[in-house]
Design a protein around this motif. Structure first.
Motif, PDB file in Angstrom:
ATOM      1  N   ASN A   9       2.728  13.953   5.073  1.00 32.69           N
ATOM      2  CA  ASN A   9       2.699  12.564   5.518  1.00 32.69           C
ATOM      3  C   ASN A   9       2.441  11.599   4.356  1.00 32.69           C
ATOM      4  OD1 ASN A   9       2.984  10.528   7.347  1.00 32.69           O
ATOM      5  ND2 ASN A   9       0.901  10.648   8.118  1.00 32.69           N
ATOM      6  N   ARG A  12       2.913   8.480   2.181  1.00 27.80           N
ATOM      7  CA  ARG A  12       3.388   7.109   2.344  1.00 27.80           C
ATOM      8  C   ARG A  12       3.622   6.546   0.948  1.00 27.80           C
ATOM      9  NH1 ARG A  12      -0.936   4.270   5.924  1.00 27.80           N
ATOM     10  NH2 ARG A  12      -2.113   5.079   4.184  1.00 27.80           N
ATOM     11  N   ALA A  14       2.199   3.144   0.026  1.00 30.42           N
ATOM     12  CA  ALA A  14       0.772   3.144  -0.292  1.00 30.42           C
ATOM     13  C   ALA A  14       0.531   3.677  -1.698  1.00 30.42           C
ATOM     14  CB  ALA A  14       0.010   3.981   0.732  1.00 30.42           C
TER      15      ALA A  14
END
Length: 79
Positions: free
Chosen positions: A65, A67, A70
């Motif tokens: 996961n 990102r 980010a």
């Protein structure tokens, strides 16, 4: 326009383009693969390793996961 309709409005052309892209990629693969069958058999081990690495690089970020937005933001805020 509600967000759901906006997404649905843009999804249909994207799927049409994706289908055409996938069909073109398969056709190019067949057109290049058949004449290069002997080369592919000689380099089967290297191609297998490249395929494994490519699949790992595609699947791994989804598994953990990641990102990327980010990560970029964190990289810009180094102190």
């Amino acid at each position: 326009m509600p967000r759901a309709l906006l997404v649905e409005h843009h999804a249909a052309p994207t799927l049409d383009i994706l289908l055409g892209y996938a069909m073109a990629a398969m056709a190019i693969g067949l057109a290049l693969g058949y004449p290069a069958a002997a080369w592919s058999k000689q380099h089967a081990s290297a191609l297998s390793n490249l395929t494994t690495a490519g699949v790992f690089l595609i699947i791994f970020p989804m598994m953990v996961n990641v990102r990327f937005g980010a990560l970029v933001k964190a990289g810009r805020n180094l102190k």
